[in-house]
Design a protein around this motif. Sequence first.
Motif, mmCIF file in Angstrom:
data_model
loop_
_atom_site.group_PDB
_atom_site.id
_atom_site.type_symbol
_atom_site.label_atom_id
_atom_site.label_comp_id
_atom_site.label_asym_id
_atom_site.label_seq_id
_atom_site.Cartn_x
_atom_site.Cartn_y
_atom_site.Cartn_z
ATOM 1 N N ASN A 33 0.787 -1.212 0.115
ATOM 2 C CA ASN A 33 -0.015 -0.025 0.014
ATOM 3 C C ASN A 33 0.775 1.228 0.032
ATOM 4 O O ASN A 33 0.338 2.505 -0.264
ATOM 5 C CB ASN A 33 -1.049 0.101 1.367
ATOM 6 N N THR A 34 2.210 1.127 0.424
ATOM 7 C CA THR A 34 3.096 2.261 0.396
ATOM 8 C C THR A 34 3.782 2.592 -0.964
ATOM 9 O O THR A 34 4.538 3.452 -1.152
ATOM 10 C CB THR A 34 4.066 2.108 1.371
ATOM 11 N N LEU A 35 3.304 1.569 -2.024
ATOM 12 C CA LEU A 35 4.286 1.814 -3.124
ATOM 13 C C LEU A 35 3.581 2.291 -4.249
ATOM 14 O O LEU A 35 2.039 2.343 -4.195
ATOM 15 C CB LEU A 35 4.780 0.435 -3.678
ATOM 16 N N SER A 36 3.946 2.824 -5.509
ATOM 17 C CA SER A 36 3.125 3.345 -6.753
ATOM 18 C C SER A 36 4.022 3.195 -7.775
ATOM 19 O O SER A 36 5.271 3.056 -7.833
ATOM 20 C CB SER A 36 2.793 4.697 -6.511
ATOM 21 N N GLY A 37 3.539 3.195 -9.178
ATOM 22 C CA GLY A 37 4.164 3.338 -10.069
ATOM 23 C C GLY A 37 4.669 1.634 -10.625
ATOM 24 O O GLY A 37 3.949 0.816 -10.332
ATOM 25 N N LYS A 38 6.004 1.580 -10.958
ATOM 26 C CA LYS A 38 6.382 0.285 -11.272
ATOM 27 C C LYS A 38 7.527 -0.006 -10.330
ATOM 28 O O LYS A 38 8.293 0.844 -9.588
ATOM 29 C CB LYS A 38 7.431 0.548 -12.740
ATOM 30 N N VAL A 39 7.237 -1.190 -9.705
ATOM 31 C CA VAL A 39 8.031 -1.995 -8.692
ATOM 32 C C VAL A 39 8.510 -3.262 -8.963
ATOM 33 O O VAL A 39 7.818 -4.014 -9.677
ATOM 34 C CB VAL A 39 7.122 -1.986 -7.473
ATOM 35 N N LYS A 40 9.932 -3.471 -8.605
ATOM 36 C CA LYS A 40 10.327 -4.941 -8.969
ATOM 37 C C LYS A 40 10.454 -5.572 -7.630
ATOM 38 O O LYS A 40 10.696 -5.263 -6.573
ATOM 39 C CB LYS A 40 11.997 -4.645 -9.294
ATOM 40 N N PHE A 41 9.857 -7.021 -8.023
ATOM 41 C CA PHE A 41 10.094 -7.768 -6.753
ATOM 42 C C PHE A 41 11.292 -8.793 -7.209
ATOM 43 O O PHE A 41 11.413 -9.370 -8.050
ATOM 44 C CB PHE A 41 8.969 -8.723 -6.635
ATOM 45 N N ASP A 42 12.525 -8.539 -6.320
ATOM 46 C CA ASP A 42 13.683 -9.185 -6.555
ATOM 47 C C ASP A 42 13.785 -10.433 -5.597
ATOM 48 O O ASP A 42 14.042 -10.092 -4.536
ATOM 49 C CB ASP A 42 14.939 -8.163 -6.310
ATOM 50 N N PHE A 43 13.893 -11.429 -6.244
ATOM 51 C CA PHE A 43 14.101 -12.720 -5.380
ATOM 52 C C PHE A 43 15.357 -13.191 -5.431
ATOM 53 O O PHE A 43 15.643 -14.697 -5.314
ATOM 54 C CB PHE A 43 13.153 -13.984 -6.027
ATOM 55 N N ASN A 44 16.422 -12.535 -5.764
ATOM 56 C CA ASN A 44 17.802 -12.958 -5.725
ATOM 57 C C ASN A 44 18.232 -13.852 -4.529
ATOM 58 O O ASN A 44 18.918 -14.759 -4.706
ATOM 59 C CB ASN A 44 18.884 -11.937 -5.962
ATOM 60 N N CYS A 45 18.021 -13.354 -3.301
ATOM 61 C CA CYS A 45 18.046 -14.084 -2.357
ATOM 62 C C CYS A 45 17.082 -14.895 -1.520
ATOM 63 O O CYS A 45 17.258 -15.349 -0.303
ATOM 64 C CB CYS A 45 18.495 -13.060 -0.988
ATOM 65 N N LEU A 46 16.145 -15.160 -2.315
ATOM 66 C CA LEU A 46 15.087 -16.186 -1.998
ATOM 67 C C LEU A 46 15.674 -17.603 -1.743
ATOM 68 O O LEU A 46 15.859 -18.075 -3.187
ATOM 69 C CB LEU A 46 13.864 -16.125 -2.753
ATOM 70 N N ASP A 47 15.506 -18.170 -0.817
ATOM 71 C CA ASP A 47 16.120 -19.656 -0.726
ATOM 72 C C ASP A 47 15.287 -20.758 -1.064
ATOM 73 O O ASP A 47 15.394 -21.706 -1.502
ATOM 74 C CB ASP A 47 16.720 -19.952 0.589
ATOM 75 N N ASN A 48 13.665 -20.374 -0.840
ATOM 76 C CA ASN A 48 12.672 -21.465 -0.934
ATOM 77 C C ASN A 48 11.448 -20.982 -1.203
ATOM 78 O O ASN A 48 11.164 -19.876 -0.407
ATOM 79 C CB ASN A 48 12.841 -22.445 0.173
ATOM 80 N N ILE A 49 10.584 -21.446 -1.809
ATOM 81 C CA ILE A 49 9.248 -21.095 -1.911
ATOM 82 C C ILE A 49 8.256 -22.408 -1.951
ATOM 83 O O ILE A 49 8.646 -23.348 -2.689
ATOM 84 C CB ILE A 49 8.963 -20.064 -3.013
ATOM 85 N N ASP A 50 7.294 -22.306 -1.512
ATOM 86 C CA ASP A 50 6.079 -23.322 -1.770
ATOM 87 C C ASP A 50 5.016 -22.953 -2.196
ATOM 88 O O ASP A 50 4.681 -21.729 -2.606
ATOM 89 C CB ASP A 50 6.022 -24.326 -0.204
ATOM 90 N N THR A 51 4.023 -23.962 -2.330
ATOM 91 C CA THR A 51 2.682 -23.414 -3.120
ATOM 92 C C THR A 51 1.875 -22.134 -2.187
ATOM 93 O O THR A 51 1.344 -21.356 -2.959
ATOM 94 C CB THR A 51 1.776 -24.802 -3.228
ATOM 95 N N ALA A 52 1.879 -22.302 -0.891
ATOM 96 C CA ALA A 52 1.527 -21.044 -0.333
ATOM 97 C C ALA A 52 2.216 -19.878 -0.650
ATOM 98 O O ALA A 52 1.304 -18.867 -0.671
ATOM 99 C CB ALA A 52 1.604 -21.497 1.389
ATOM 100 N N GLY A 53 3.466 -19.852 -0.666
ATOM 101 C CA GLY A 53 4.267 -18.795 -1.147
ATOM 102 C C GLY A 53 3.782 -18.146 -2.650
ATOM 103 O O GLY A 53 3.633 -17.078 -2.813
ATOM 104 N N LEU A 54 3.854 -19.238 -3.332
ATOM 105 C CA LEU A 54 2.959 -18.601 -4.831
ATOM 106 C C LEU A 54 1.732 -18.302 -4.776
ATOM 107 O O LEU A 54 1.451 -17.275 -5.282
ATOM 108 C CB LEU A 54 3.256 -20.086 -5.607
ATOM 109 N N ALA A 55 0.942 -18.753 -3.916
ATOM 110 C CA ALA A 55 -0.444 -18.245 -3.799
ATOM 111 C C ALA A 55 -0.474 -16.838 -3.409
ATOM 112 O O ALA A 55 -1.005 -15.923 -3.836
ATOM 113 C CB ALA A 55 -1.192 -19.181 -3.027
ATOM 114 N N TRP A 56 0.506 -16.734 -2.590
ATOM 115 C CA TRP A 56 0.491 -15.201 -1.634
ATOM 116 C C TRP A 56 1.057 -14.236 -2.773
ATOM 117 O O TRP A 56 0.600 -12.999 -2.780
ATOM 118 C CB TRP A 56 1.336 -15.640 -0.509
ATOM 119 N N LEU A 57 1.990 -14.804 -3.578
ATOM 120 C CA LEU A 57 2.642 -13.816 -4.585
ATOM 121 C C LEU A 57 1.567 -13.484 -5.570
ATOM 122 O O LEU A 57 1.211 -12.432 -5.938
ATOM 123 C CB LEU A 57 3.644 -14.405 -5.342
#
Length: 97
Positions: A33-57
């Motif tokens: 809610n504090t963002l506007s315009g174009k924003v990057k989600f950078d996952f460079n340091c993400l170690d793991n994601i599961d289906t719940a994480g994908l659903a959240w995304l």
Amino acid sequence: MTLKIEQQADALHFSGVLNRDTLMLYSPFAQLNTLSGKVKFDFNCLDNIDTAGLAWLLQQLAQAKRLGITIALCNVPKQLLSLADVTAVRALLPIID
């Protein structure tokens, strides 16, 4: 297991693990809610994601659209791509690299 999301300029940097145990730290994701315009989600340091994480995304992408924010995903891990392929949602992910 931890999840950390840090904002730097027009990018959110994800590190740690985005799964059913950690995503509740960012639900609801008020930072969006504090963002506007174009924003990057950078996952460079993400170690793991599961289906719940994908659903959240996917939920965050839908909320961003409602707020008029354009999200671009970068440094997307292979695990996330595999989950997106298995669940047939890869076309919904705005991947830029």
